[in-house]
Design a protein around this motif. Structure first.
Motif: not given
Length: 194
Positions: A26-45
Motif C-alpha cells: 500500500e505504501a509503495e502503491a501510494e508512492e507510485i500513485l503520488a509520483e504518477a500524479e506529480r508526473d501528470a501535473e508536470e506534464i499538464r503544466s
C-alpha cells in the motif's frame, strides 16, 4: 507446545507477515500513485505552458498581420488620395486658357528653342487644341520652325530639330512630373498631417 499452538503461532506470523507485505504494498502503491500524479501535473503544466506559448505566438502573428494589412490599406488610401490630387492638378493645368495659356506656352517654346542652334529647322509638337496658338507663336519667332503635329500632353511643346537627334520635351506634363517628384514629400505631409 502443542501442535495447535505451533500452527497458531505460524498462522499468526503469516498474518503479521501478510500485513507487513500489504502495508508495504500500500505504501509503495501510494508512492507510485503520488509520483504518477506529480508526473501528470508536470506534464499538464508543460502542456499548458506550450498551449499558452502557441496561443501567444498566434496572437502576435495575427496582430502583426493585422497591423501590416492596416498599414498597407493606409498606404493604398494615401496613394489613391495622391492620385486624385494629381488628377485634379492635371485637370486644372489642362483647363488653363486665354492669355495665361499663351504666356506659358510662349515661355516654354522660347526656353526650348534656346536649346537649339540659331539656324536649326525645328519641328514643334503640342496639344491638338493648341495648334493655332503654337503656329502663331512660331510665326513671331526668328527660328525656322513649323507645327509638326499633335503630341498627347496637357500643354506646352516638344521640339526636335531636323538636323540633330535632340528632342526637348517642355510640356506641362514634364514640368508637373518634375515638380511632383521634387515636392511629393511635402505634398504628402500637407495632406496627411498627423
Amino acid at each position: 507446545m502443542s501442535l495447535d499452538t505451533v500452527a497458531e503461532d505460524i498462522r499468526e506470523k503469516a498474518r503479521a507477515r501478510a500485513e507487513d507485505i500489504r502495508s508495504e504494498a500500500e505504501a509503495e502503491a501510494e508512492e507510485i500513485l503520488a509520483e504518477a500524479e506529480r508526473d501528470a501535473e508536470e506534464i499538464r503544466s508543460e502542456r499548458e505552458a506550450d498551449v499558452e506559448s502557441t496561443i501567444e505566438q498566434e496572437r502576435e502573428q495575427r496582430l502583426s498581420s493585422a497591423k501590416l494589412e492596416a498599414k498597407q490599406a493606409r498606404l493604398e488610401a494615401r496613394r489613391d488620395v495622391l492620385g486624385d490630387v494629381r488628377e485634379t492638378v492635371e485637370e486644372e493645368i489642362a483647363g488653363i486658357e486665354g492669355d495665361d495659356r499663351e504666356d506659358l506656352t510662349a515661355a516654354l517654346l522660347e526656353g526650348t528653342v534656346a536649346e537649339f542652334e540659331d539656324d536649326a529647322t525645328l519641328e514643334v509638337q503640342g496639344r491638338a487644341d493648341d495648334e493655332e496658338l503654337i503656329e502663331s507663336l512660331l510665326s513671331e519667332m526668328d527660328y525656322d520652325g513649323e507645327y509638326a503635329g499633335e503630341y498627347d500632353c496637357l500643354g506646352g511643346v516638344v521640339v526636335t530639330s531636323e538636323g540633330s537627334r535632340v528632342r526637348v520635351n517642355n510640356t506641362f506634363d514634364a514640368i508637373l512630373e518634375d515638380v511632383w517628384e521634387e515636392n511629393l514629400g511635402e505634398i504628402s505631409d500637407e495632406l496627411f498631417e498627423q
